[in-house]
Write an enzyme that holds these catalytic residues in place. Structure first.
Site, PDB file in Angstrom:
ATOM      1  N   LYS A  91       0.861  -1.176   0.000  1.00 34.66           N
ATOM      2  CA  LYS A  91       0.000   0.000   0.000  1.00 34.66           C
ATOM      3  C   LYS A  91       0.903   1.234   0.000  1.00 34.66           C
ATOM      4  CE  LYS A  91      -3.731  -0.025   2.432  1.00 34.66           C
ATOM      5  NZ  LYS A  91      -4.681   0.002   3.589  1.00 34.66           N
ATOM      6  N   GLY A 105      -5.060  20.117 -25.167  1.00 37.67           N
ATOM      7  CA  GLY A 105      -5.563  21.452 -25.497  1.00 37.67           C
ATOM      8  C   GLY A 105      -5.807  22.314 -24.280  1.00 37.67           C
ATOM      9  N   ILE A 106      -6.305  21.717 -23.218  1.00 36.05           N
ATOM     10  CA  ILE A 106      -6.525  22.466 -21.982  1.00 36.05           C
ATOM     11  C   ILE A 106      -5.201  22.991 -21.437  1.00 36.05           C
ATOM     12  CG2 ILE A 106      -7.155  22.187 -19.541  1.00 36.05           C
ATOM     13  CD1 ILE A 106      -9.495  20.444 -20.471  1.00 36.05           C
ATOM     14  N   GLU A 138       7.431  10.186 -32.686  1.00 37.59           N
ATOM     15  CA  GLU A 138       6.346  10.405 -33.648  1.00 37.59           C
ATOM     16  C   GLU A 138       6.906  10.846 -34.995  1.00 37.59           C
ATOM     17  OE1 GLU A 138       3.342  11.857 -30.056  1.00 37.59           O
ATOM     18  OE2 GLU A 138       4.323  13.319 -31.377  1.00 37.59           O
ATOM     19  N   GLY A 192      16.847  20.546 -27.201  1.00 33.89           N
ATOM     20  CA  GLY A 192      16.205  21.755 -27.714  1.00 33.89           C
ATOM     21  C   GLY A 192      15.067  21.436 -28.658  1.00 33.89           C
ATOM     22  N   ASP A 201       3.052  20.378 -24.266  1.00 33.12           N
ATOM     23  CA  ASP A 201       1.915  21.281 -24.464  1.00 33.12           C
ATOM     24  C   ASP A 201       2.314  22.725 -24.168  1.00 33.12           C
ATOM     25  OD1 ASP A 201       0.158  19.160 -25.085  1.00 33.12           O
ATOM     26  OD2 ASP A 201      -0.173  18.775 -22.959  1.00 33.12           O
TER      27      ASP A 201
END
Length: 319
Positions: free
Chosen positions: A28, A42-43, A189, A228, A255
């Protein structure tokens, strides 16, 4: 009127960041220093643009008590938002910092199942908002077709706005060549798009420019972590090094970078200046616990360290 940057988040989240003395299987794990943030690509972008003093609107799918919690947190932060109701509850993402080894563990659910009607409602809401830029960032929730962002691009371009995209996998490949003004992939990506491993800077710069020339996007920005970032257009490729800062988290750094870059471009800053602003926003984000916790004062302080200097930046028009 200042440029208006609308962000779109199809799969938002309540982001919980916390700390544990040690993360061990079968035990735990008691945590402390909990922090909650409204999350989703996006937020995060909208929160940073707001912090920079820009005009923004966070448009996102919202469902259940978790969706209402995201709305409440944005309201408390005074970030303008508009929610598109969905039936199922938004996800909760958890980041745990392990004090014993300094590692960060991130647990990110897929998100709620969206119906076809949800997708239609999101696109219709997008058609009704005015924007100079629309930034779509983040994963697609289950049930959303892979070509959803290509439909978003069609709406944005049809209304005369610019479209920035940061996503991955099938949602990314299905959107290439669909009117993207700015594409921001990570290195993995980027390599998936170009179909080969590209680990040296000259090769990355050359491949980024080729990707633009192929028509995939008008501009490609490749983030390289401590290396960078690169921005490529049809005419030039610019590289700028990262700021040297102590890192507490990587959550929301990409983001934050994207927010700074779009904000700089929307203000028509020179490309190199917009790239340095983006890097400063990313650096500010990693210095603070939580998601995309950018501070404008920290951004300004970082930028002040390179005023009147090239800071190791490189530009090439002939690659």
């Amino acid at each position: 009127m200042p440029p208006r940057i609308v962000t779109l988040t199809v799969n938002p989240a309540v982001d919980l960041a916390t700390t544990a003395k040690s993360v061990r299987p079968g035990h735990k794990i008691r945590t402390f220093d909990e922090r909650y943030d409204p999350g989703g690509g996006g937020i995060n972008v909208a929160r940073v643009i707001f912090e920079l003093g820009g005009q923004t609107l966070a448009l996102f799918a919202s469902g259940g008590v978790t969706g209402r919690f995201v709305e409440e947190m944005l309201t408390a932060a005074k970030v303008p938002w508009q929610a598109i109701p969905i039936r199922n509850a938004c996800r909760i993402s958890v980041t745990v910092h392990d004090q014993s080894n300094g590692q960060e563990y991130r647990f990110v659910p897929r998100g709620p199942q969206l119906a076809a009607s949800d997708c239609t409602n999101i696109l219709e809401a997008l058609r009704q908002v005015d924007a100079d830029w629309v930034v779509a960032s983040g994963s697609l929730a289950p049930g959303v077709p892979a070509d959803f962002y290509s439909k978003v691009a069609s709406i944005v371009v049809g209304r005369g706005a610019k479209f920035a995209l940061d996503t991955s996998s099938a949602a990314l490949t299905a959107s290439l060549g669909r009117g993207i003004s700015l594409l921001k992939p990570s290195l993995s990506e980027f390599e998936a798009i170009v179909g080969q491993e590209v680990r040296d800077l000259p090769g990355q710069m050359a491949q980024a420019k080729r990707l633009v020339q192929s028509g995939a996007a008008e501009m490609v920005s490749l983030t390289l972590g401590a290396g960078g970032a690169i921005v490529a257009t049809a005419d030039q490729v610019i590289h700028s090094p990262a700021f040297a800062v102590s890192e507490k988290t990587g959550v929301g750094a990409g983001d934050s970078f994207l927010a700074g870059l779009v904000f700089g471009l929307s203000e028509r800053r020179p490309l190199g200046d917009a790239l340095r602003l983006a890097l400063a926003c990313g650096a500010s984000a990693v210095q603070n616990a939580g998601t995309a916790a950018v501070r404008r004062a920290a951004v300004d302080a970082l930028l002040a360290t390179t005023i009147g200097q090239e800071a190791g930046s490189a530009s090439c028009s002939g690659v």
